[in-house]
Design a protein around this motif. Structure first.
Motif, PDB file in Angstrom:
ATOM      1  N   THR A 246      83.153   8.878 -15.322  1.00 15.43           N
ATOM      2  CA  THR A 246      82.432   9.640 -16.342  1.00 15.43           C
ATOM      3  C   THR A 246      82.003   8.731 -17.497  1.00 15.43           C
ATOM      4  O   THR A 246      82.427   7.595 -17.597  1.00 15.43           O
ATOM      5  N   LYS A 247      81.174   9.299 -18.369  1.00 18.66           N
ATOM      6  CA  LYS A 247      80.613   8.519 -19.482  1.00 18.66           C
ATOM      7  C   LYS A 247      81.678   8.185 -20.539  1.00 18.66           C
ATOM      8  O   LYS A 247      82.819   8.632 -20.461  1.00 18.66           O
ATOM      9  N   LEU A 248      81.246   7.434 -21.558  1.00 16.41           N
ATOM     10  CA  LEU A 248      82.221   6.921 -22.535  1.00 16.41           C
ATOM     11  C   LEU A 248      82.789   8.005 -23.458  1.00 16.41           C
ATOM     12  O   LEU A 248      83.949   7.952 -23.841  1.00 16.41           O
ATOM     13  N   PHE A 249      81.968   8.974 -23.824  1.00 22.71           N
ATOM     14  CA  PHE A 249      82.452   9.968 -24.802  1.00 22.71           C
ATOM     15  C   PHE A 249      82.315  11.418 -24.341  1.00 22.71           C
ATOM     16  O   PHE A 249      82.428  12.342 -25.137  1.00 22.71           O
ATOM     17  N   CYS A 250      81.982  11.641 -23.059  1.00 26.08           N
ATOM     18  CA  CYS A 250      81.899  13.015 -22.559  1.00 26.08           C
ATOM     19  C   CYS A 250      82.246  13.018 -21.074  1.00 26.08           C
ATOM     20  O   CYS A 250      82.461  11.958 -20.492  1.00 26.08           O
ATOM     21  N   GLY A 251      82.269  14.196 -20.468  1.00 26.84           N
ATOM     22  CA  GLY A 251      82.698  14.299 -19.071  1.00 26.84           C
ATOM     23  C   GLY A 251      81.560  14.191 -18.075  1.00 26.84           C
ATOM     24  O   GLY A 251      81.748  14.408 -16.875  1.00 26.84           O
ATOM     25  N   CYS A 252      80.343  13.843 -18.535  1.00 24.93           N
ATOM     26  CA  CYS A 252      79.210  13.737 -17.608  1.00 24.93           C
ATOM     27  C   CYS A 252      79.449  12.601 -16.617  1.00 24.93           C
ATOM     28  O   CYS A 252      79.963  11.547 -16.997  1.00 24.93           O
ATOM     29  N   ALA A 253      79.018  12.831 -15.368  1.00 23.55           N
ATOM     30  CA  ALA A 253      79.232  11.825 -14.322  1.00 23.55           C
ATOM     31  C   ALA A 253      78.318  10.624 -14.519  1.00 23.55           C
ATOM     32  O   ALA A 253      77.201  10.761 -14.998  1.00 23.55           O
TER      33      ALA A 253
ATOM     34  N   HIS B  67      72.689  14.516 -15.470  1.00 25.93           N
ATOM     35  CA  HIS B  67      74.048  14.270 -15.956  1.00 25.93           C
ATOM     36  C   HIS B  67      74.006  14.123 -17.469  1.00 25.93           C
ATOM     37  O   HIS B  67      74.136  13.023 -18.002  1.00 25.93           O
ATOM     38  N   ILE B  68      73.790  15.245 -18.142  1.00 29.01           N
ATOM     39  CA  ILE B  68      73.693  15.222 -19.610  1.00 29.01           C
ATOM     40  C   ILE B  68      74.397  16.438 -20.195  1.00 29.01           C
ATOM     41  O   ILE B  68      74.604  17.439 -19.503  1.00 29.01           O
ATOM     42  N   CYS B  69      74.784  16.311 -21.467  1.00 27.72           N
ATOM     43  CA  CYS B  69      75.439  17.423 -22.154  1.00 27.72           C
ATOM     44  C   CYS B  69      75.160  17.281 -23.645  1.00 27.72           C
ATOM     45  O   CYS B  69      74.524  16.302 -24.060  1.00 27.72           O
ATOM     46  N   PRO B  70      75.633  18.210 -24.486  1.00 25.30           N
ATOM     47  CA  PRO B  70      75.349  18.091 -25.931  1.00 25.30           C
ATOM     48  C   PRO B  70      75.826  16.765 -26.531  1.00 25.30           C
ATOM     49  O   PRO B  70      75.181  16.232 -27.440  1.00 25.30           O
ATOM     50  N   VAL B  71      76.929  16.197 -26.011  1.00 25.23           N
ATOM     51  CA  VAL B  71      77.448  14.960 -26.618  1.00 25.23           C
ATOM     52  C   VAL B  71      76.515  13.782 -26.343  1.00 25.23           C
ATOM     53  O   VAL B  71      76.097  13.069 -27.256  1.00 25.23           O
ATOM     54  N   CYS B  72      76.145  13.583 -25.056  1.00 24.71           N
ATOM     55  CA  CYS B  72      75.367  12.380 -24.741  1.00 24.71           C
ATOM     56  C   CYS B  72      73.876  12.551 -24.995  1.00 24.71           C
ATOM     57  O   CYS B  72      73.110  11.613 -24.809  1.00 24.71           O
ATOM     58  N   THR B  73      73.461  13.757 -25.432  1.00 24.50           N
ATOM     59  CA  THR B  73      72.074  13.890 -25.860  1.00 24.50           C
ATOM     60  C   THR B  73      72.004  14.042 -27.380  1.00 24.50           C
ATOM     61  O   THR B  73      70.964  14.406 -27.941  1.00 24.50           O
TER      62      THR B  73
END
Ligand SMILES: [Zn+2]
Length: 488
Positions: free
Chosen positions: A19-26, A36-42
């Motif tokens: 997963t990414k550095l600061f969220c659970g996206c693959a 593979h995006i979410c509020p944190v990585c966008t």
């Protein structure tokens, strides 16, 4: 006047995490854009980062491999700049107190001696997204799209130290990059695929008069992925900067761009235009402490490093350093060799056949060792057959070619295709008699004590038997029949 070249690298390496550095996206290479995006990585307002423990573990592992001091207290900083692929308007990186500092990576320098290249720091940061242009270049495009799949993928940045054992030639720069990539792959923290952009460098180079205390102005070339282009850019820069120095002027401090087609660098921006990133500690990620236990666990679980493997392989298998270096360049190759060596006592022959013959087949078919159609056990069987004198090198080469094509085992290939060597002495003698009567001149010379014609006769026997005669046996027979009378 003599000049001294100083080359530095800031290498960005994509870490192998689920997963990414600061969220659970693959983290998934080649996934459809923005899947593979979410509020944190966008970078949505109010979204909070949560640090990926595995990425920290990988960073410390790199620090241990490169003999760094591990900072038990560490923190993240915001590096502020605007770009469409960076939705937050800042990148989370490290500034003060990175995870690892003051290490070294040992290479072989231009004088052929071990040289501990200074590593100033290794820190962890997030990657940006990716712009996808409608045409092949930004200038030619009508529009560009943004893919945030890569946004916040963990990146390691490894920075060399220009004051402590810096790289002093283009060749040392290449050796360093190869050793760095090899080490990171060995410790399993990144695949370092150059094609996939998982290993990218900012390169800087300056030249100063030998013995000068001040460093010359440096030129930096950003975001280079290909080793070939890096070397070409450095070679061009050495020439360009030396020309300026020889004319009594000084190269300016600037960022330059490498033109791949023309193989030159061109000025992109000067020192005055360099961005000020206004680093400050990220308030969403408080300063944290790493347990000693956590570091110790990583130290204890460290896999074998390339230099350790070379030394062990030489000791365990008694092969030459030259061969050991070739076999350990790639971790998968060294593993293949060791799997073979478990079934085969003749390790010197094994390594030589791997390097000369198996590599040749792999290269020609553009196949990696992981996908080698010849399994280690069967490759070892082939080597043992040669060692025992059951088959000649020539036949072994034919058999290996068939093994590579069909995946068959060597013994059944030999039986089925009638490649069994001729062991029958009477039959060999018949062939030899034929050869001797066809070449009376050679026979005469051997009788007079010359040795060269012996090899000629063996060659003729091999030809008549399609390589199936055992050359040692033929040689013995020739000696028996033709050895010149001993002089008393
Ligand atoms: Zn995310």
């Amino acid at each position: 006047m003599d000049y001294e070249i100083i080359i530095g690298f800031e290498t960005h390496v994509e870490l192998k995490t689920k997963t990414k550095l600061f969220c659970g996206c693959a983290v998934e290479d080649g996934a459809p854009p923005n899947t593979h995006i979410c509020p944190v990585c966008t970078g949505q307002p109010g979204a909070l980062p949560v640090l990926n423990k595995r990425a920290v573990e990988h960073t410390i592992r790199a620090g241990v491999a490169m003999n760094c001091t591990i900072n038990r207290r560490s923190r993240f900083a915001r590096k502020n700049y605007f770009y469409p692929d960076l939705p937050k308007g800042y990148q989370i990186s490290q500034y003060e107190r990175p995870f690892c500092e003051n290490g070294y990576l040992e290479i072989q320098n231009d004088e052929g001696r071990p040289y501990a290249v200074g590593i100033k720091r290794i820190h962890l940061e997030e990657d940006a997204g990716k712009l996808v242009h409608s045409a092949s270049s930004f200038e030619a495009s009508d529009y560009s799209l943004v893919d945030y799949n890569r946004s916040s993928v963990p990146l390691l940045e490894i920075v060399t130290d220009h004051e402590r054992n810096p790289l002093r030639s283009v060749n040392e720069a290449r050796t360093y990059l190869e050793k760095l990539r090899q080490t990171l792959i060995y410790i399993g923290i990144s695949d370092c695929s150059i094609e996939k952009g998982q290993f990218r460098c900012d390169v800087n180079i300056s030249i100063r008069p030998e013995g000068a205390l001040d460093y010359g102005n440096r030129a930096e070339i950003k975001n280079m992925a290909s080793f070939k282009f890096i070397m070409e850019a450095l070679e061009y820069e050495v020439k360009r900067q030396l020309k300026i120095l020889h004319s009594g002027k000084e190269p300016s401090q600037e960022t330059r761009l490498f033109h791949e087609g023309k193989k030159i660098t061109v000025s992109m921006r000067s020192k005055e235009d360099a961005p000020d990133y206004r680093y400050f500690p990220d308030p969403d990620l408080v300063e944290f402490e790493i347990d000693q236990e956590f570091v110790e666990q990583i130290q204890e679980g460290m896999p074998e490093l390339p230099d350790q493997k070379v030394n062990r392989i030489i000791k365990d298998y008694r092969i030459s350093r030259k061969d050991a270096l070739i076999l350990t360049k790639d971790r998968d190759v060294s593993e293949f060799f060791e799997r073979c060596a478990a079934f085969c006592d003749d390790r010197v022959r094994l390594s030589s056949w791997m390097i000369k013959d198996l590599f040749k087949l792999l290269n020609e078919a553009a196949v990696t060792i992981e996908n080698c159609p010849v399994p280690p056990k069967e490759f070892s069987t082939l080597i043992t057959l040669i060692s025992k004198g059951d088959i000649t090198d020539q036949i072994a080469r034919t058999v290996l070619g068939i093994m590579f094509e069909t995946g068959e085992d060597p013994e059944s290939i030999i039986t089925r295709r009638g490649l069994k060597p001729i062991q029958d002495e009477e039959r060999l003698e018949r062939v030899l008699n034929e050869v001797m009567s066809e070449n009376p001149e050679a026979v005469k010379k051997i009788k007079e004590g010359m040795t060269n014609p012996i090899d000629f006769l063996i060659g003729q026997v091999m030809k008549k038997t399609e390589g199936k005669a055992n050359p040692k046996k033929v040689k013995d027979l020739i000696h028996k029949k033709l050895s010149p009378p001993k002089q008393s």
